[in-house]
Write an enzyme that holds these catalytic residues in place. Structure first.
Site, short mmCIF file in Angstrom:
data_model
loop_
_atom_site.label_atom_id
_atom_site.label_comp_id
_atom_site.label_asym_id
_atom_site.label_seq_id
_atom_site.Cartn_x
_atom_site.Cartn_y
_atom_site.Cartn_z
N CYS A 75 4.00 7.69 -58.64
CA CYS A 75 5.25 7.46 -57.91
C CYS A 75 4.99 6.86 -56.52
O CYS A 75 4.77 5.68 -56.41
CB CYS A 75 6.08 8.74 -57.87
SG CYS A 75 7.82 8.38 -57.64
N HIS A 135 6.40 10.03 -63.30
CA HIS A 135 5.53 11.19 -63.09
C HIS A 135 4.98 11.67 -64.44
O HIS A 135 5.66 12.41 -65.15
CB HIS A 135 6.32 12.34 -62.47
CG HIS A 135 6.71 12.12 -61.05
ND1 HIS A 135 5.96 12.60 -60.00
CD2 HIS A 135 7.76 11.49 -60.50
CE1 HIS A 135 6.54 12.26 -58.86
NE2 HIS A 135 7.64 11.58 -59.13
N GLU A 173 2.82 13.87 -65.04
CA GLU A 173 2.40 15.29 -65.06
C GLU A 173 3.42 16.21 -65.73
O GLU A 173 3.06 17.26 -66.26
CB GLU A 173 2.10 15.78 -63.63
CG GLU A 173 3.28 15.90 -62.67
CD GLU A 173 3.58 14.63 -61.89
OE1 GLU A 173 3.28 13.53 -62.41
OE2 GLU A 173 4.13 14.72 -60.77
N1 GLN Z 1 9.51 8.16 -51.86
C1 GLN Z 1 9.41 7.36 -53.04
C2 GLN Z 1 10.77 7.01 -53.61
O1 GLN Z 1 11.74 7.62 -53.28
C3 GLN Z 1 8.57 8.04 -54.07
C4 GLN Z 1 9.16 9.29 -54.63
C5 GLN Z 1 8.17 10.16 -55.32
O2 GLN Z 1 6.98 10.03 -55.14
N2 GLN Z 1 8.64 11.11 -56.10
O3 GLN Z 1 10.87 6.11 -54.42
#
Ligand code: GLN
Length: 533
Positions: A377, A503, A505
Site C-alpha cells: 500500500c 494488502h 496480509e
Molecule cells: N496513505 C496511503 C493512501 O491513503 C496508503 C494507505 C495505506 O497504506 N493503507 O492511499
C-alpha cells in the site's frame, strides 16, 4: 443455533481472542459450522478511526469494513470470511436506537438502555447468527467485566441466556498469576473476577486461567471450589510459544468434549492433523531469515499483527523462522547501518508525511543493492515515488499526500476521493478483482490470471505516469480489469522487488500463505545462501 460467550476478567490483553478463536477452531475441526461475533464496547462506530498504534491493527474484511484485529484471528483460525456485521460496537448499536427514536418507532416512550439498547443488541446478534447459517456462534466480549462500557452488552447476554438455557454457555477467561518470589500460582484475582461476573447475573460454565505456566496440582480444584464450577470445567491456558498451539493445549484437557456434551451436541471425532503439521513447522523450523520492517512507531507490534502472522504462515511453508527486525523509518535518514544484517525488507502501509523519506531511503537501498523487497500500500506508493525520483530523474516527484504542489504527482488522490469530506470509512476499501499479467513474478506466485485482494487507500498511481514508469523499467504486473488502477509493481531486474497497492496480509492463512509474502521469504532465503557462498 448454539452460542458460546467468551468474557474476560482482571486485565485486558489476556489473549481472550486467541482462546475464543481456538474454541471455534476445535469445533470446526469436528465438522461444525462456526461463526464469530466480536463485541467492542467503545463508542467509535468502527475501528477505522482508531489509531492502530494505540489499539492495534485495523483489520479489513472482504466487504471493506474496518474492524478489530480479533476478527483477523477468527478468519485465520477458522479460515472463514466475516463481514462488518460480525463486529458490534456501542457506536453501531446507539446509531440504530437513535435512528429509530427519530423515526418515531418508540413514540411516547422514554428510550432506555434496558430494554431498548439491550433489545437492539440481542436483535443484532440473532440476525448475524441466523444469516451465517452456522451451527455455533462464538461471541467475544471485548474489554474486561466491570468496565462501564460493556455493561449493556453483558446484560443483553444475560437476558439471552434466560431464553436459550444450555444453548448458550459462558466461558470466562481470567488471569492466573505466579508470584515471582516463591513461584506460587494465585487464584485470588480469578475468584474476584468470577464474583464480579456473578454479580451481573452471569454464571460462567467454564473458567480458563491464563498465566505464564500450566495450572499446578490442586489449582483446578481450588478454583472449582471457590467459583462453583466442576474442576473439569477449569481449563489451564498457559503461555505458548506460538498462538497456534492454543487449540492443541485446550484439546488435551478434553475441554471440547465437555462443552459439546453440555450444549447437547453430538460428539464427533476431530480432524487436527493438518493443523498439527502446521504448528510443528512453526515450532521447529530448519532455516532462519531476518526481515526488516520499516515503519513508523514500530514499538506497538500489534499495529502490524496481520503482517506478522502472514510471515509466520509463509515461513511455515518454507520451514523457516522469519525473524522480524523493526526499523523506525525516521532513523534511516541518519543511521544507514540499520539495514545491514537483514535478508529481506518490508515497507508496510501507512499514512502521512512522517517517516516517508526514511522509507524511501530503505526502498532505494533495496532496489540498488537487490535486497528482496515487498512494499504494501503506502510501501507500494513510495516505491513508485522513489523510482520516479531516482531512476526517471523526476527529482521532485511525490505523492500528493506528502507534498500537494509537487510538479510530478506520480501518486495522487483518486478522482472519486476528491469530493469526500468525512474521514471515517471513506477510503477505497475491501476486496476488488485484479488482473495479473502472464510471465511476471506476480503471475508465477499467484498462478492465476485473476485474484481478489483487500484494499484500504485514498491515493493511487497517477495513470498519466504509467507509461513513463514502465519505460524506465518498473513493470506494473497487475491492475484492475479496466486497467485504470495499478495493483502490483515489480522490477524484473531484481531478484525480488515487488509491491502491491492492496494488502495481501489480510488473506493469508496458516496453511495458505499469501503468495507475495511467500515470495519474499523465499527470495530472502535464496539471497542469504548466495551471500554466504
Ligand atoms: N496513505 C496511503 C493512501 O491513503 C496508503 C494507505 C495505506 O497504506 N493503507 O492511499
Amino acid at each position: 443455533m448454539k452460542y458460546i460467550v467468551v468474557t474476560g476478567g482482571v486485565i485486558s490483553g489476556l489473549g481472550k481472542g486467541i482462546v475464543a478463536s481456538s474454541i471455534g477452531f476445535l469445533l470446526e475441526a469436528r465438522g461444525y459450522k462456526v461463526t464469530a461475533i466480536k463485541i467492542d464496547p467503545y463508542l467509535n462506530w468502527d475501528a477505522g478511526t482508531i489509531n492502530p498504534y494505540e489499539h492495534g491493527e485495523v483489520f479489513i474484511l472482504e466487504d471493506g469494513r474496518e474492524v478489530d484485529l480479533d476478527l483477523g484471528n477468527y478468519e485465520r483460525f477458522l479460515d472463514i470470511s466475516l463481514t462488518g456485521a460480525n463486529n458490534i460496537t456501542t457506536g453501531k448499536i446507539y446509531e440504530r436506537v437513535i435512528k429509530k427514536e427519530r423515526r418515531g418507532d418508540y413514540l411516547g416512550k422514554t428510550v432506555q438502555i434496558i430494554p431498548h439498547v439491550t433489545d437492539e443488541i440481542k436483535r443484532w446478534i440473532g440476525a448475524v447468527a441466523k444469516k451465517s447459517e452456522a451451527d455455533i456462534c462464538i461471541i467475544e466480549v471485548g474489554g474486561t467485566v466491570g468496565d462501564i462500557e460493556s455493561m449493556p452488552f453483558l446484560e443483553a447476554l444475560r437476558q439471552l441466556k434466560l431464553g436459550l438455557k444450555e444453548d448458550l454457555l459462558f466461558v470466562h477467561v481470567t488471569l492466573l498469576p505466579t508470584t515471582e518470589a516463591v513461584g506460587e500460582q494465585k487464584t485470588k484475582p480469578t475468584q474476584h473476577s468470577v464474583k464480579e461476573v456473578r454479580e451481573i447475573g452471569i454464571d460462567p460454565d467454564f473458567i480458563v486461567g491464563r498465566g505464564r505456566e500450566a495450572m499446578k496440582k490442586g489449582i483446578k480444584e481450588k478454583i472449582s471450589l471457590f467459583c462453583n464450577v466442576p474442576s473439569e470445567a477449569v481449563i489451564s491456558a498457559p503461555d505458548v510459544k506460538s498462538i497456534y498451539q492454543m487449540p492443541l493445549v485446550l484439546e488435551k484437557q478434553d475441554f471440547m468434549n465437555l462443552l459439546i456434551k453440555k450444549m447437547g451436541l453430538t460428539e464427533r471425532k476431530s480432524k487436527l492433523s493438518e493443523w498439527k503439521r502446521f504448528v510443528n513447522s512453526v515450532l521447529h523450523p530448519r532455516k532462519k531469515v531476518v526481515i526488516g520492517i520499516v515503519g513508523k512507531y514500530t514499538a506497538l507490534q500489534d499495529a502490524y499483527l496481520s503482517i506478522r502472522e502472514a510471515f509466520r504462515h509463509a515461513g511455515a511453508k518454507l520451514s523457516t523462522e522469519v525473524k522480524l527486525k523493526w526499523i523506525e523509518a525516521e532513523d534511516l535518514i541518519e543511521k544507514r547501518g540499520l539495514l545491514e544484517e537483514i535478508d529481506g525488507m518490508l515497507v508496510p502501509g501507512g499514512f502521512g508525511p512522517r517517516g516517508s523519506e526514511g522509507k524511501m531511503v530503505a526502498i532505494r537501498e533495496a532496489r540498488e543493492r537487490d535486497i528482496p523487497f515487498l512494499g504494501i500500500c503506502y510501501g507500494f506508493q513510495l516505491a513508485v515515488v522513489e523510482f520516479a525520483r531516482n531512476v526517471l530523474g523526476l527529482k521532485e516527484a511525490c505523492s500528493t499526500e506528502i507534498y500537494e504542489k509537487t510538479p510530478h504527482p506520480v501518486i495522487y488522490l483518486m478522482p472519486e476521493q476528491r469530493r469526500i469530506k468525512d474521514l471515517g470509512g471513506t477510503m477505497r476499501k475491501g476486496s476488488y478483482p485484479i488482473r495479473i499479467e502472464g510471465g511476471t513474478i506476480a503471475h508465477e506466485l499467484y498462478g492465476k490470471n485473476f485474484v481478489e485482494e483487500r484494499h484500504r487507500h485514498r491515493y493511487e498511481v497517477n495513470p498519466a505516469y504509467v507509461e513513463e514508469i514502465e519505460q524506465g523499467g518498473l513493470k506494473f504486473s497487475a491492475y484492475t480489469p479496466d486497467k485504470r488502477r495499478m495493483e502490483i509493481a515489480e522490477l524484473p531486474t531484481n531478484s525480488y522487488f515487488v509491491a502491491s497497492q492492496f494488502h495481501p496480509e489480510y488473506k493469508s492463512r496458516p496453511n495458505k500463505p499469501s503468495p507475495l509474502f511467500y515470495g519474499l521469504v523465499k527470495a530472502s532465503l535464496a539471497k542469504q545462501k548466495q551471500s554466504k557462498s
